[in-house]
Design a protein around this motif. Sequence first.
Motif, PDB file in Angstrom:
ATOM      1  N   ARG A 115       0.838  -1.211   0.000  1.00 54.53           N
ATOM      2  CA  ARG A 115       0.000   0.000   0.000  1.00 54.53           C
ATOM      3  C   ARG A 115       0.871   1.259   0.000  1.00 54.53           C
ATOM      4  O   ARG A 115       0.593   2.224  -0.724  1.00 54.53           O
ATOM      5  N   ARG A 141      -4.744   3.672   3.707  1.00 58.70           N
ATOM      6  CA  ARG A 141      -6.019   2.921   3.806  1.00 58.70           C
ATOM      7  C   ARG A 141      -7.098   3.516   2.905  1.00 58.70           C
ATOM      8  O   ARG A 141      -8.251   3.086   2.958  1.00 58.70           O
ATOM      9  N   THR A 153      -3.546  -1.030  -5.510  1.00 59.98           N
ATOM     10  CA  THR A 153      -2.359  -1.741  -5.026  1.00 59.98           C
ATOM     11  C   THR A 153      -2.003  -2.940  -5.904  1.00 59.98           C
ATOM     12  O   THR A 153      -0.862  -3.380  -5.937  1.00 59.98           O
ATOM     13  N   ALA A 191       1.519  -4.925  -6.612  1.00 62.92           N
ATOM     14  CA  ALA A 191       1.614  -6.308  -6.132  1.00 62.92           C
ATOM     15  C   ALA A 191       1.897  -7.310  -7.246  1.00 62.92           C
ATOM     16  O   ALA A 191       2.428  -8.389  -6.993  1.00 62.92           O
ATOM     17  N   ASP A 214       1.275 -11.010   8.418  1.00 59.44           N
ATOM     18  CA  ASP A 214       0.085 -11.339   7.633  1.00 59.44           C
ATOM     19  C   ASP A 214       0.241 -10.844   6.205  1.00 59.44           C
ATOM     20  O   ASP A 214       0.905  -9.848   5.953  1.00 59.44           O
ATOM     21  N   GLY A 215      -0.329 -11.620   5.261  1.00 57.17           N
ATOM     22  CA  GLY A 215      -0.194 -11.250   3.852  1.00 57.17           C
ATOM     23  C   GLY A 215      -0.872 -12.250   2.941  1.00 57.17           C
ATOM     24  O   GLY A 215      -1.928 -12.804   3.281  1.00 57.17           O
ATOM     25  N   ASP A 224       1.448 -14.245   0.576  1.00 61.63           N
ATOM     26  CA  ASP A 224       2.486 -15.179   0.110  1.00 61.63           C
ATOM     27  C   ASP A 224       3.512 -15.478   1.200  1.00 61.63           C
ATOM     28  O   ASP A 224       4.630 -15.865   0.910  1.00 61.63           O
ATOM     29  N   ARG A 241     -10.410  -7.589  -5.986  1.00 60.10           N
ATOM     30  CA  ARG A 241      -9.137  -7.707  -5.271  1.00 60.10           C
ATOM     31  C   ARG A 241      -8.754  -9.189  -5.118  1.00 60.10           C
ATOM     32  O   ARG A 241      -7.612  -9.563  -5.360  1.00 60.10           O
TER      33      ARG A 241
HETATM   34  O1  C5P Z   1      -3.480  -6.971   3.474  1.00 54.64           O
HETATM   35  P1  C5P Z   1      -3.950  -5.777   2.701  1.00 54.64           P
HETATM   36  O2  C5P Z   1      -5.384  -5.877   2.277  1.00 54.64           O
HETATM   37  O3  C5P Z   1      -3.654  -4.485   3.379  1.00 54.64           O
HETATM   38  O4  C5P Z   1      -3.070  -5.804   1.372  1.00 54.64           O
HETATM   39  C1  C5P Z   1      -3.272  -4.881   0.341  1.00 54.64           C
HETATM   40  C2  C5P Z   1      -2.896  -5.524  -0.976  1.00 54.64           C
HETATM   41  O5  C5P Z   1      -1.495  -5.761  -1.018  1.00 54.64           O
HETATM   42  C3  C5P Z   1      -3.534  -6.884  -1.254  1.00 54.64           C
HETATM   43  O6  C5P Z   1      -4.783  -6.782  -1.905  1.00 54.64           O
HETATM   44  C4  C5P Z   1      -2.521  -7.579  -2.136  1.00 54.64           C
HETATM   45  O7  C5P Z   1      -2.747  -7.286  -3.485  1.00 54.64           O
HETATM   46  C5  C5P Z   1      -1.203  -6.951  -1.722  1.00 54.64           C
HETATM   47  N1  C5P Z   1      -0.394  -7.850  -0.896  1.00 54.64           N
HETATM   48  C6  C5P Z   1       0.416  -8.754  -1.539  1.00 54.64           C
HETATM   49  N2  C5P Z   1       1.228  -9.569  -0.801  1.00 54.64           N
HETATM   50  C7  C5P Z   1       1.241  -9.514   0.530  1.00 54.64           C
HETATM   51  C8  C5P Z   1       0.398  -8.626   1.204  1.00 54.64           C
HETATM   52  C9  C5P Z   1      -0.440  -7.807   0.452  1.00 54.64           C
HETATM   53  O8  C5P Z   1       0.415  -8.828  -2.763  1.00 54.64           O
HETATM   54  N3  C5P Z   1       2.074 -10.305   1.217  1.00 54.64           N
END
Ligand code: C5P
Length: 223
Positions: free
Chosen positions: A40, A92, A100, A104, A129-130, A132, A181
């Motif tokens: 983000r 946010r 994003t 990504a 948290d994520g 991958d 998303r």
């Molecule tokens: O977890 P959050 O919703 O804040 O993540 C935002 C975006 O970042 C996700 O929709 C995803 O596309 C990307 N992301 C990612 N790999 C991660 C964490 C988030 O590609 N490890």
Amino acid sequence: MSMPFVVTIDGPAGAGKSTVAKLLAQKLGVAFLDTGAMYRALTLKALRLGTDLEDPAALESLARATVIDVLFEPGGSLRVLLDEQDVSVDIRSQEVTNKTFYIARTPGVREVLVDWQKRMGRKVSLVGDGRDLGTVVFPDAAFKFFLDADFKVRCRRRADELRLKGLPVDEAGLEKDLMERDQHDLTRKVGPLKKADDALYIDSTGMSIDEVVNFIAARIDRQ
Ligand code: C5P
């Protein structure tokens, strides 16, 4: 000094990963790594600078020239620093959330961010948290979880989150955004949203946040 240990929580948007990961990190007395905040933050920078989101080389250069800090110490507040500037609130926004995926899906960007995350995992114990983390970033993590919930429930949780912040909620728009998303996260070629083979799948549809946190903590305690 004992070796740092890593707990990964992957899953789709709105499953409650960040809230669970943060509470679990506090419970375990370790750091919390919000990897989504990194993607983000970089998106925010690209938008502010007018970087072409369709240009992978430009996005990779941007990633290599950026310093992002998103590690939260237990008991600390949730702060995201982009080149030393606090962007915790700005990342946010709806625009950042919806754009994003450009960042990504870019392999060179993921390389930079994943490398930073790996280095962090070697230095301190953390709950991350994520999407991958169990598959790419921390394949040797001590504990891996994949947190999921019914699509409608994830939409409702996201709507409640916005209402709590006093923001307007367009339920149909929200459902569409979340679906898009998920699609982007599931189908990109690098680091897609995927359950690691050795991750424990948790369906949190009928569970409260505390129930999920306690369930995971009990699993970790038992080892
Ligand atoms: O977890 P959050 O919703 O804040 O993540 C935002 C975006 O970042 C996700 O929709 C995803 O596309 C990307 N992301 C990612 N790999 C991660 C964490 C988030 O590609 N490890």
